[in-house]
Structure formats: structure tokens, C-alpha cells
Design an enzyme around this catalytic site. Structure first.
Site, PDB file in Angstrom:
ATOM      1  N   LYS A  75      35.034 -12.197  29.287  1.00  0.00           N
ATOM      2  CA  LYS A  75      34.115 -12.516  30.394  1.00  0.00           C
ATOM      3  C   LYS A  75      33.599 -13.943  30.264  1.00  0.00           C
ATOM      4  O   LYS A  75      33.586 -14.717  31.223  1.00  0.00           O
ATOM      5  CB  LYS A  75      32.921 -11.560  30.391  1.00  0.00           C
ATOM      6  CG  LYS A  75      31.768 -12.018  31.302  1.00  0.00           C
ATOM      7  CD  LYS A  75      30.599 -11.048  31.272  1.00  0.00           C
ATOM      8  CE  LYS A  75      29.691 -11.183  30.122  1.00  0.00           C
ATOM      9  NZ  LYS A  75      28.739 -12.292  30.212  1.00  0.00           N
ATOM     10  N   ASN A  76      33.183 -14.319  29.055  1.00  0.00           N
ATOM     11  CA  ASN A  76      32.534 -15.617  28.854  1.00  0.00           C
ATOM     12  C   ASN A  76      33.509 -16.787  28.789  1.00  0.00           C
ATOM     13  O   ASN A  76      33.090 -17.925  28.611  1.00  0.00           O
ATOM     14  CB  ASN A  76      31.631 -15.554  27.623  1.00  0.00           C
ATOM     15  CG  ASN A  76      30.461 -14.618  27.873  1.00  0.00           C
ATOM     16  OD1 ASN A  76      30.207 -14.226  29.014  1.00  0.00           O
ATOM     17  ND2 ASN A  76      29.762 -14.251  26.823  1.00  0.00           N
TER      18      ASN A  76
ATOM     19  N   CYS B  41      16.152 -14.089  32.291  1.00  0.00           N
ATOM     20  CA  CYS B  41      16.630 -12.700  32.396  1.00  0.00           C
ATOM     21  C   CYS B  41      15.994 -11.900  31.271  1.00  0.00           C
ATOM     22  O   CYS B  41      15.167 -12.426  30.528  1.00  0.00           O
ATOM     23  CB  CYS B  41      18.150 -12.649  32.330  1.00  0.00           C
ATOM     24  SG  CYS B  41      18.788 -12.887  30.675  1.00  0.00           S
TER      25      CYS B  41
ATOM     26  N   ARG C 175      15.691 -18.842  29.225  1.00  0.00           N
ATOM     27  CA  ARG C 175      17.017 -19.466  29.481  1.00  0.00           C
ATOM     28  C   ARG C 175      16.927 -20.659  30.435  1.00  0.00           C
ATOM     29  O   ARG C 175      17.505 -20.640  31.529  1.00  0.00           O
ATOM     30  CB  ARG C 175      17.992 -18.419  29.973  1.00  0.00           C
ATOM     31  CG  ARG C 175      18.086 -17.213  29.016  1.00  0.00           C
ATOM     32  CD  ARG C 175      19.110 -16.215  29.404  1.00  0.00           C
ATOM     33  NE  ARG C 175      20.464 -16.694  29.159  1.00  0.00           N
ATOM     34  CZ  ARG C 175      21.554 -15.947  29.386  1.00  0.00           C
ATOM     35  NH1 ARG C 175      21.410 -14.741  29.875  1.00  0.00           N
ATOM     36  NH2 ARG C 175      22.761 -16.409  29.135  1.00  0.00           N
TER      37      ARG C 175
ATOM     38  N   ASP D 243      25.439 -11.877  20.764  1.00  0.00           N
ATOM     39  CA  ASP D 243      25.882 -10.806  21.663  1.00  0.00           C
ATOM     40  C   ASP D 243      26.291  -9.547  20.914  1.00  0.00           C
ATOM     41  O   ASP D 243      26.563  -8.522  21.536  1.00  0.00           O
ATOM     42  CB  ASP D 243      27.046 -11.290  22.525  1.00  0.00           C
ATOM     43  CG  ASP D 243      26.643 -12.424  23.457  1.00  0.00           C
ATOM     44  OD1 ASP D 243      27.535 -13.112  23.982  1.00  0.00           O
ATOM     45  OD2 ASP D 243      25.424 -12.637  23.634  1.00  0.00           O
TER      46      ASP D 243
ATOM     47  N   ARG E 206      28.551  -5.156  34.104  1.00  0.00           N
ATOM     48  CA  ARG E 206      28.674  -6.606  34.255  1.00  0.00           C
ATOM     49  C   ARG E 206      29.652  -7.184  33.237  1.00  0.00           C
ATOM     50  O   ARG E 206      30.288  -8.210  33.479  1.00  0.00           O
ATOM     51  CB  ARG E 206      27.313  -7.283  34.050  1.00  0.00           C
ATOM     52  CG  ARG E 206      26.310  -6.985  35.153  1.00  0.00           C
ATOM     53  CD  ARG E 206      25.057  -7.823  34.962  1.00  0.00           C
ATOM     54  NE  ARG E 206      25.397  -9.250  34.924  1.00  0.00           N
ATOM     55  CZ  ARG E 206      24.475 -10.203  34.835  1.00  0.00           C
ATOM     56  NH1 ARG E 206      23.204  -9.872  34.747  1.00  0.00           N
ATOM     57  NH2 ARG E 206      24.826 -11.476  34.806  1.00  0.00           N
TER      58      ARG E 206
END
Ligand code: EPZ
Length: 434
Positions: free
Chosen positions: A28-29, A121, A126, A309, A401
Site C-alpha cells: 500500500k505504502n 488522524c 501529522r 506500523d 484501508r
């Protein structure tokens, strides 16, 4: 009966070791900055290995909203940017912070760009100050009004940029913009994550001149234009870590495929240290979960340090170890949101500033829990797989997500897991006990 809202939820019957093999999707990243990076060329770009995730769909919707033709087929995305609209819609940026990664490409291609300020978030404030400071160093003027950031620069020029913290997003945004800027740009204290390297490799395959990605000093020599390219993104190291820790916490035996073991060094070291047997293959990692988990101390750091993460996953694992573990979170200021939910399952966790102190307990027990962010959701799922009894997990919009087909993949490893999209209380008679 549950509250009468239609609520997607997972029901997990825990207590069974995971067995078998599972394939990771693309990262994803890496997908998000590379899809945004496709805006840097007017030609056709084809990106393969793109995971089917809610965040990817948001990025594709954003690219369409700013004028790109986007076609998606079977994990392959074809992008052609015609007339770009250098202003991103609020409703999409609000959904996903990574939307801010289109700022650099838009600014350098259109000479201006407007973006809603991406709020914070669940895991932290952030800010994007480092992105903006970098654009200013390259000659952009930045202004703010009505919650929108406006950047203007007839032609960005090269600059020496020192990042106060090795921000992944700022490194990626500035690297993209510098690819078409006039002259050389040096990014010092740059992020070294594999996803940053993947973006640099993608841009170089389109004709950019980027050197040093993967180190703390990146040099970008601007070129007049980039060409179209075909590029396949790297596998998702965080998804791989999720299935490896799931195997460890259930004392299972799992082969995780489509992995680059090098990208997981700090994670594999901690899995080994906590009493699991880890075997690295060429593009796979096999793990045999230990019968007796030992406590470990973890400090999250920028790559190649231990990834933030993955810390929530280890909090679940350490909850069942035989002793005390300390997890220190140094990247984000509010990333222990899962602790309260793990306590519902019987975990003993106390938060003291940036540290989570975890006293191992003999067993966890199934409970109703709510995912508050993506990685917290994954941590609750693996705790539920190890717990005695039935767990009921909501907040799936967070999990979707960043994880493609998570229930199917766990089920393929023998997990008893079901996804329900209704308000029936499938756990009725649910007592948390088997
Ligand atoms: C990326 O976020 C990842 N997201 C995150 O993964 C990951 O946790 C993070 O890097 C760190 O590894 C994507 O790649 C889409 P940062 P990013 O800029 O780029 C501060 C997941 O679960 N900072 O490296 O937003 C910031 O507040 C997600 O997949 C500034 O102060 O992270 C944070 O404390 C969650 N000013 C630190 O730097 C800035 O301008 C690291 O943030 C930018 C960042």
C-alpha cells in the site's frame, strides 16, 4: 440484539494454530506515492501489483478528480494524465492523508497546486510543514486560506533541503517535485524506507535522475520531462509482518510468500527473540510459532529501525508472553489506541507516555472490540485468533484501508473467521467463553 445500525463486523472463533501458506499483495505504502508520481508524466504509465484496497481506490478517485484517465484491471492500473486540474477536492483528501502526495507532482507540472490541509488522524497530529518548507526552498510561495494550502512556482528550482525528521511522505513529495525541477536537489536526513526506494526506482524508470534513495542523502537532477513506464511495485512488508505475527501468537506454522525478507529484518529479529523459529527463503519467510513466548522490548524508529506500523501487532503478541515487555513509540504521539480494546480481551497493558508496559497473561478471552485505526485493527484480529472463545470486531473500514481480503487469507490458514455485513448479532449467546 445489536444496536440497529447496519454494521460490518468480523466474528472470530479463536484458539486454533494457523497452518499453511499465504501470499502477500503489493505494498500500500509504495502504491500510493507511485500512483501520485504517475502525474509527473504526460505519457501512459502502467503500474502492476497494485493491491485492491480502500486507500488505493481513494487515490485513483483523486487522480480522476484532478484530470487523469485511470483504468484498473486485475491489479494493474493504467494512468494517462491529460489536462491536470491543480486543485484536489476536500472530500477525498479528508479521507486519506496520503492524498497530499499529489501536491509535489501537481506543483511542478502545473506551476501551482491547491490542497485542503490534511488534518491529523487517530495516531497523531501529522503536520505537513516539512513538505511545505521543502517546496519553499525550491522556490514556491505557499499561502493558506479557508483550510486550503496554495503553492505557486512558475518553475521549481533545485535546492539543498534538510528534513528535521526523516519523513517518508516529505521525502516522497519532494523527490517527485525535484524530478522535474531546474537543477539539482539534495534531500538530507531523507527517509530510507523500501517504499521510498520503490518510488525512486519507478521515477528513474520514467527517465528521472535520482541517486542515493535508501540512504539519508538523496540527490535528484531535474529533467525536462518524464516518459511513460511500466512498473511493478514491491510486496507489502507490513502485510507480511501481520501474517507472521499471527502465526506466532497462535503457535502456528505458516509460510508467507511474495516477501522481501531484507525489508523485514528488525521484525524477524524480534520474532526470533520472542521464541519463534523463523526461516528466510528467497522471496518467502516461514515461521513456526513458539509454545512459550518470551517478552521483548521494542523501540519504533525510522527504517531500518523497527517499523511503527508493526508495534501494535507485537503488543498483542507480548500480551501472551511470559514476562514484561516494553514498547516505546517514537514516531507518532498517539499510537496505543488499541490498548483499551486489548484490555477487554484480558491483556495487562498500561501506557506511560510514549511507552506501553505489557505484562504477559496466560490467555486472552474473546470480546467485542472496535478497531480505531488500520494497524490497531490488525492487532485486534490476531489477538482474537489466539484468544479463547469468540471475538466480535467492528471498525472494519479501517482494516479495509490497508489489508486486501484479510478474512479470506486468515481462513485459508485455518482460522475460524466470518465477515458479516448486517446487524444480526452472530455472536448472540456470546459470553466470551468458548
Ligand atoms: C508513512 O506516513 C506511512 N504512510 C505510515 O503508514 C507510516 O506509519 C509512516 O510513514 C512512518 O513509517 C504511507 O506511506 C502512506 P512521516 P507519513 O511523514 O509519510 C512527522 C500505515 O499504517 N512529520 O514519515 O505520513 C510526523 O508527524 C501508515 O500504513 C512532521 O513533523 O509519515 C510523524 O511524527 C500509518 N512534519 C513523523 O514525522 C511533516 O511535514 C513521521 O511521519 C511530516 C511528518
Amino acid at each position: 440484539m445489536l444496536r440497529s445500525v447496519n454494521m460490518k463486523h468480523l466474528v472470530i472463533w479463536g484458539g486454533r494454530p494457523l497452518e499453511g501458506k499465504v501470499q502477500c499483495d503489493g505494498a500500500k505504502n509504495a502504491a500510493l506515492p507511485i500512483l501520485a508520481g504517475a502525474l509527473l508524466t504526460g505519457d501512459i504509465t502502467t503500474v502492476s501489483g497494485v493491491p485492491n484496497l480502500a486507500d488505493v481506490q481513494t487515490m485513483l478517485a483523486l487522480l480522476s478528480a484532478i484530470g487523469a484517465d485511470v483504468e484498473e484491471y486485475n491489479g494493474q492500473v493504467r494512468i494517462k494524465t491529460n489536462k491536470l486540474v491543480p486543485s484536489a477536492p476536500y472530500d477525498l483528501v479528508r479521507k486519506m492523508r496520503a492524498s497530499f502526495l499529489v501536491m509535489g507532482p501537481l506543483l511542478v507540472r502545473c506551476g501551482k497546486a491547491s490542497m485542503p490541509l490534511p488534518g491529523g488522524c487517530a495516531i497523531g497530529q501529522r503536520p505537513v510543514d516539512l513538505h511545505l518548507k521543502g517546496f519553499e526552498a525550491m522556490g514556491a510561495t505557499i499561502s493558506m486560506d479557508n483550510g486550503y494550502i496554495h503553492a505557486r512556482a512558475p518553475r521549481l528550482h533545485g535546492a539543498e533541503i534538510y528534513l528535521d525528521v526523516p519523513s517518508v511522505g516529505a521525502t516522497e513529495n519532494l523527490m517527485g517535485a525535484a524530478s522535474l525541477a531546474y537543477g539539482d536537489t539534495i534531500i538530507e536526513n531523507a527517509a530510507q524506507e523500501p517504499e521510498v526506494v520503490d518510488l525512486a526506482n519507478f521515477l528513474n524508470s520514467a527517465g528521472a535522475q535520482i541517486k542515493g534513495a535508501g540512504t539519508s542523502r538523496i540527490r535528484i537532477t531535474g529533467v525536462r520531462e518524464l516518459a511513460g513506464t511500466n512498473y511493478t511495485i514491491i510486496p507489502d512488508r507490513i502485510e507480511a509482518a501481520t501474517y507472521l505475527v499471527a502465526a506466532a501468537i497462535t503457535a502456528g506454522k505458516v509460510l508467507v510468500e511474495n516477501v522481501i525478507p531484507l525489508h523485514l529484518k528488525p521484525v524477524l529479529a524480534k520474532l526470533h527473540e520472542s521464541g519463534n523459529t523463523v526461516i528466510e527463503g528467497y522471496k518467502s519467510v516461514e515461521i513456526q510459532g513458539g509454545q512459550r513466548l518470551t517478552p521483548v522490548n521494542i523501540k519504533t524508529l525510522p527504517y531500518p529501525g523497527f517499523p511503527t506500523d508493526v508495534q501494535a501487532l507485537f503488543a498483542s503478541l507480548c500480551s501472551l508472553s511470559q514476562g514484561t515487555s516494553v514498547i516505546s513509540e517514537t514516531i507518532f504521539e498517539n499510537r496505543f489506541g488499541y490498548a483499551e480494546e486489548l484490555r477487554r480481551m484480558g491483556a495487562s497493558i498500561r501506557i506511560e507516555g510514549p511507552n506501553a508496559i505489557i505484562e504477559g497473561v496466560p490467555t486472552l478471552t474473546g470480546a467485542r472490540v472496535q478497531a480505531g485505526d488500520l494497524r490497531a485493527g490488525a492487532a485486534l484480529c490476531i489477538a482474537a485468533l489466539a484468544a479463547q472463545g469468540i471475538s466480535y470486531i467492528t471498525g472494519l473500514e479501517h482494516i479495509e484501508r490497508g489489508y486486501a481480503r484479510l478474512p479470506d487469507k486468515f481462513r485459508s490458514l485455518g482460522a475460524r473467521i466470518s465477515l458479516f455485513d448486517d446487524d444480526m448479532d452472530h455472536a448472540s449467546g456470546f459470553t466470551g467463553r468458548g
